[in-house]
Design a protein around this motif. Sequence first.
Motif, mmCIF file in Angstrom:
data_model
loop_
_atom_site.group_PDB
_atom_site.id
_atom_site.type_symbol
_atom_site.label_atom_id
_atom_site.label_comp_id
_atom_site.label_asym_id
_atom_site.label_seq_id
_atom_site.Cartn_x
_atom_site.Cartn_y
_atom_site.Cartn_z
ATOM 1 N N ARG A 271 0.809 -1.224 0.000
ATOM 2 C CA ARG A 271 0.000 0.000 0.000
ATOM 3 C C ARG A 271 0.842 1.273 0.000
ATOM 4 O O ARG A 271 0.438 2.290 -0.562
ATOM 5 N N ILE A 272 2.024 1.199 0.613
ATOM 6 C CA ILE A 272 2.833 2.410 0.721
ATOM 7 C C ILE A 272 3.458 2.799 -0.618
ATOM 8 O O ILE A 272 3.951 3.914 -0.790
ATOM 9 N N MET A 273 3.399 1.887 -1.623
ATOM 10 C CA MET A 273 3.983 2.161 -2.941
ATOM 11 C C MET A 273 2.959 2.713 -3.925
ATOM 12 O O MET A 273 3.179 2.713 -5.140
ATOM 13 N N GLU A 274 1.860 3.219 -3.424
ATOM 14 C CA GLU A 274 0.719 3.630 -4.250
ATOM 15 C C GLU A 274 1.088 4.577 -5.390
ATOM 16 O O GLU A 274 0.539 4.474 -6.502
ATOM 17 N N LEU A 275 2.000 5.491 -5.171
ATOM 18 C CA LEU A 275 2.271 6.531 -6.170
ATOM 19 C C LEU A 275 3.286 6.120 -7.235
ATOM 20 O O LEU A 275 3.574 6.901 -8.137
ATOM 21 N N HIS A 276 3.810 4.904 -7.162
ATOM 22 C CA HIS A 276 4.875 4.507 -8.088
ATOM 23 C C HIS A 276 4.428 3.415 -9.061
ATOM 24 O O HIS A 276 3.479 2.684 -8.795
ATOM 25 N N ASN A 277 5.132 3.338 -10.179
ATOM 26 C CA ASN A 277 4.930 2.262 -11.133
ATOM 27 C C ASN A 277 6.276 1.804 -11.674
ATOM 28 O O ASN A 277 7.275 2.522 -11.566
ATOM 29 N N ILE A 278 6.290 0.598 -12.218
ATOM 30 C CA ILE A 278 7.519 -0.013 -12.742
ATOM 31 C C ILE A 278 7.361 -0.208 -14.237
ATOM 32 O O ILE A 278 6.307 -0.661 -14.707
ATOM 33 N N CYS B 10 3.659 -2.006 -14.641
ATOM 34 C CA CYS B 10 2.711 -2.412 -13.604
ATOM 35 C C CYS B 10 2.707 -1.396 -12.468
ATOM 36 O O CYS B 10 3.655 -0.635 -12.277
ATOM 37 N N SER B 11 1.602 -1.400 -11.727
ATOM 38 C CA SER B 11 1.507 -0.574 -10.529
ATOM 39 C C SER B 11 2.392 -1.170 -9.441
ATOM 40 O O SER B 11 2.376 -2.377 -9.202
ATOM 41 N N HIS B 12 3.150 -0.306 -8.770
ATOM 42 C CA HIS B 12 4.010 -0.761 -7.677
ATOM 43 C C HIS B 12 3.177 -1.218 -6.476
ATOM 44 O O HIS B 12 3.695 -1.870 -5.559
#
Length: 482
Positions: free
Chosen positions: A56-63, A179-181
């Motif tokens: 959940r804490i990686m909500e703002l990132h993507n790979i 993908c969404s982080h």
Amino acid sequence: MIYTCILGSISECKIHSEDSTMADLASLISICSKRTIVSAYVTPPGKIFLLSPLDRIMELHNIRAVYYYRFGGEDEALVLVNKLKESLSMLLSSFPVMTGRLVRGETGSWWVKLIDTGVRLVEGRVNMTIDEWLTVVNRDAELKLAHWEDMRVDMYFWSTFYVQLTVFEGGGLALGFSCSHLLSDAICAAQFVKKWAETHLKQISIYPPTHLSLTPITGAVSSSFLNDSPCVKHYESAAKAHTEQGRSQGLRDPIAAHSTVTFHFSNEMVQKCIRDAQWGSLNGLQPTPFEALTALFWVACSRVKGQETLVDLSLCLNMRSTLGLGDEFFGNAMVFTIMDPHNMNIKKEMKEGELGYLTRILQEAVNKIGEEEAMHLLRWVESKREGEGGKKQYEPFPVYGPGLVCANLEELPLYEVVFGNGLEPVRVSLYVEPVAGEGEILILPSPEGGLARNVSVTLPKDQALKLSKEPLIFSFNSMIPI
């Protein structure tokens, strides 16, 4: 932009300005189709998967990753593209989390509704040969080979995973994966693409990944842990920086503000760096390539930023082994920890032992994070989401920041994604977006194998240009002819 630096001499560093080439390169890319690929076998309805605190804490990132392959002609590439759609559908049957849809609770909790809505597949074409492209490609154009769409308000119609297959003129293929982080770290993303190749070649029987929820320890987090934990200090500093900058300014535009420099270090170069870093290392232990190269780029990046002392640095480390998670775990299991450089001055010339001193600090930081530290961190992250009595609205923040972040991704199976005889990737690029702080350093494997590494550095444009000419980095190439 991307500066691809093969360390033979400074003159070998090819510098491409996106100001002059971006528009031309973008005009060469055309999108032929967009479709949805669903699982070959229907996912049973009614199930959900709860995301862990580290998810959940990686909500703002993507790979985003791009794999390049050479072919003898376009027909061969097109045949593979059609077959890849079939093998992707087969593989997705074992990854229901990837084909589900995200649901967000009122307090910031997340879960995935396991319904087979599929992943988005984009097909494209580049009106340039793959060899010409690899010679002139810049960061901005390369990101267009890994399709991504930002999160929508109505998440039911938003896919968390994207695949892009782009054929080059005369033969050649770029496989883009995004993908969404929230659902996957870079390790899981790379493992998925590798399993896609294995499924395509029918080398393995696919088993569902282990979708374990990392359950934090119960009870309050001790004050001694909060005061002493370098992990908590990283997340707190990232959240504070985001609050101070304001939500609208907390994430910089990665295309407008940053450039990427990719350095290749051969086996011999890494061995030389390790020898220099071993002097003064922890208990005489030989540094890993990650530790030695991180120390080197910590100093180099601080120099190009005009710092008299070392810039703030955080490490991003894989905790799978520490937490007892197997290779089949799918989710986020990487933890950030902030470094304490003791305000070490940066000299024009590094003195003997200084690289070893920094390496020792890095080794101590890596060794300090055990299972207890990791589990306490999970509880702390969960407590921030819960707020006071569970009523506080959670405010997401960019985790890759606010200082320089260096991620240990040297064991990713990037060059093991082989789709047939002679169809191994000639180059793989990886990005964690968006860039929110001082910059990112990704320590990646090299197709050369062994100790060889590729180091991808994303910095503000002017600093990236300086880094591509930084003498300290090129001082490790004197023994290596090109």
